[in-house]
Enzyme design. Structure first.
Site, mmCIF file in Angstrom:
data_model
loop_
_atom_site.group_PDB
_atom_site.id
_atom_site.type_symbol
_atom_site.label_atom_id
_atom_site.label_comp_id
_atom_site.label_asym_id
_atom_site.label_seq_id
_atom_site.Cartn_x
_atom_site.Cartn_y
_atom_site.Cartn_z
ATOM 1 N N TYR A 1 61.896 65.177 74.897
ATOM 2 C CA TYR A 1 63.213 65.613 74.407
ATOM 3 C C TYR A 1 64.113 65.955 75.605
ATOM 4 C CZ TYR A 1 66.758 68.843 72.606
ATOM 5 O OH TYR A 1 67.950 69.482 72.327
ATOM 6 N N TRP B 1 67.943 77.566 72.535
ATOM 7 C CA TRP B 1 67.354 78.381 71.453
ATOM 8 C C TRP B 1 68.390 78.730 70.365
ATOM 9 C CZ3 TRP B 1 63.242 82.543 73.061
ATOM 10 C CH2 TRP B 1 62.319 81.983 73.954
#
Ligand SMILES: NC(=O)c1ccc[n+]([C@@H]2O[C@H](COP(=O)([O-])OP(=O)(O)OC[C@H]3O[C@@H](n4cnc5c(N)ncnc54)[C@H](OP(=O)(O)O)[C@@H]3O)[C@@H](O)[C@H]2O)c1
Length: 300
Positions: A141, A165
């Site tokens: 990723y 996040w």
């Protein structure tokens, strides 16, 4: 004299960030949404284009027809473990898809803002990552997002924004996963050896609006790091989620990342330094705890 609003095309407009970004910017700009599917909640769009960014001809034609003054590219395949298991798909969407979006902006001679990630770093630094630190992703990723960055950085007018996040109302996120688990389980195991900074999509969208209002993007080639303020492990983050929600009959068990056996490795430390963004805008992001409290309390 009426000054007409500028047009911004947002790719990934139905995603967790895309929806909040569309809502935030719709006050000052005409927002054209683009995604593989429309969003039920996106009322603020002046137009929506159903388009897969991996279809190069279609995105170039769609962008040409929409005549945006700027494209903000949030669309991505964000399933970190999924990317590890299907690297070709990660490359197709996050790298080639980004290249297609970049080509469409260069054809129109307009700037591109690309949303990237703290996962471009390897996590070995143990101090806040600045825009000058060298990326070295530890998973597919991160690699595919970094390759996307390289395609964007070849343009004349771009801004790369790295965040991390994220949580928000319109997407699958860690906070909701923990709140769901807390309803069904007596014990939750969470890793305590990864440190990052949770970031509320609504706050990130506000920050992007601030940046647009002060930075002359026409001739800019810059990277900025933007997250909420602070640093925390997933374990302590979970403790805070449970505390804010007021759940008291749950036991939290700290574990190590390798006990989870997940396909993708994560950086042990990926906290970003916002200083460059703060200097450019005079705007300071609030602490992640305050943002989290607002997010959870709004759900009650
Ligand atoms: N979430 C995080 O913690 C985080 C952290 C740092 C950086 N970022 C970056 O921030 C951006 C937004 O993240 P997010 O969490 O809002 O992601 P998200 O909720 O998954 O939104 C991405 C949107 O893009 C769409 N999309 C996927 N493939 C596409 C394609 N080929 N063509 C057109 N649209 C496509 C997705 O549709 P489907 O849902 O149908 O796939 C989704 O609506 C991403 O670039 C991500 O890499 C995210």
């Amino acid at each position: 004299m009426m000054i007409s609003k500028r047009n911004i095309l947002i790719t990934g407009s139905s995603g967790m960030l895309g929806v909040d970004l569309g809502s935030e910017l719709a006050r000052d700009y005409n927002i054209i949404g683009m995604d593989v599917k429309p969003s039920a909640v996106n009322h603020q769009l002046s137009a929506f284009i159903k388009c897969d960014i991996t279809d190069k001809d279609r995105i170039i034609k769609s962008a040409r027809d929409a005549k945006p003054d700027l494209i903000i590219h949030t669309a991505a395949w964000t399933d970190v473990d999924g990317c590890e298991e299907e690297p070709e798909k990660a490359k197709k969407i996050n790298q080639k898809g980004t290249e297609n979006v970049a080509i469409s902006t260069s054809e129109l001679s307009i700037p591109l803002i690309y949303i990237s990630t703290d996962f471009v770093f390897d996590g070995n630094k143990k101090a806040l990552y600045t825009e000058n630190d060298l990326p070295n992703p530890v998973n597919i990723y991160g690699k595919s997002k970094l390759e996307g960055e390289k395609k964007v950085a070849a343009l004349n007018k771009y801004i790369i924004l790295r965040t991390g996040w994220m949580f928000g109302v319109n997407g699958k996120n860690f906070v909701d996963t923990i709140l769901d688990k807390a309803k069904a389980k007596k014990e939750i195991k969470v890793v305590d050896d990864q440190i990052g900074c949770p970031t509320y999509t609504k706050d990130f969208a506000t920050a992007i609006g601030k940046l647009l209002s002060v930075v002359p993007i026409r001739d800019t080639r810059e990277i900025y790091h933007i997250t909420n303020k602070g640093a925390v492990t997933w374990f302590d983050y979970t403790k805070e989620i449970i505390k804010i929600r007021g759940v008291d009959n749950i036991q939290l068990v700290p574990i190590k990342s390798d006990q989870l056996n997940r396909p993708a490795k994560r950086p042990a430390f990926s906290v970003l330094d916002n200083s460059k963004f703060e200097k450019a805008t005079g705007f300071v992001m609030r602490p992640w705890r305050d943002a989290l409290r607002e997010y959870i309390n709004a759900k009650k």
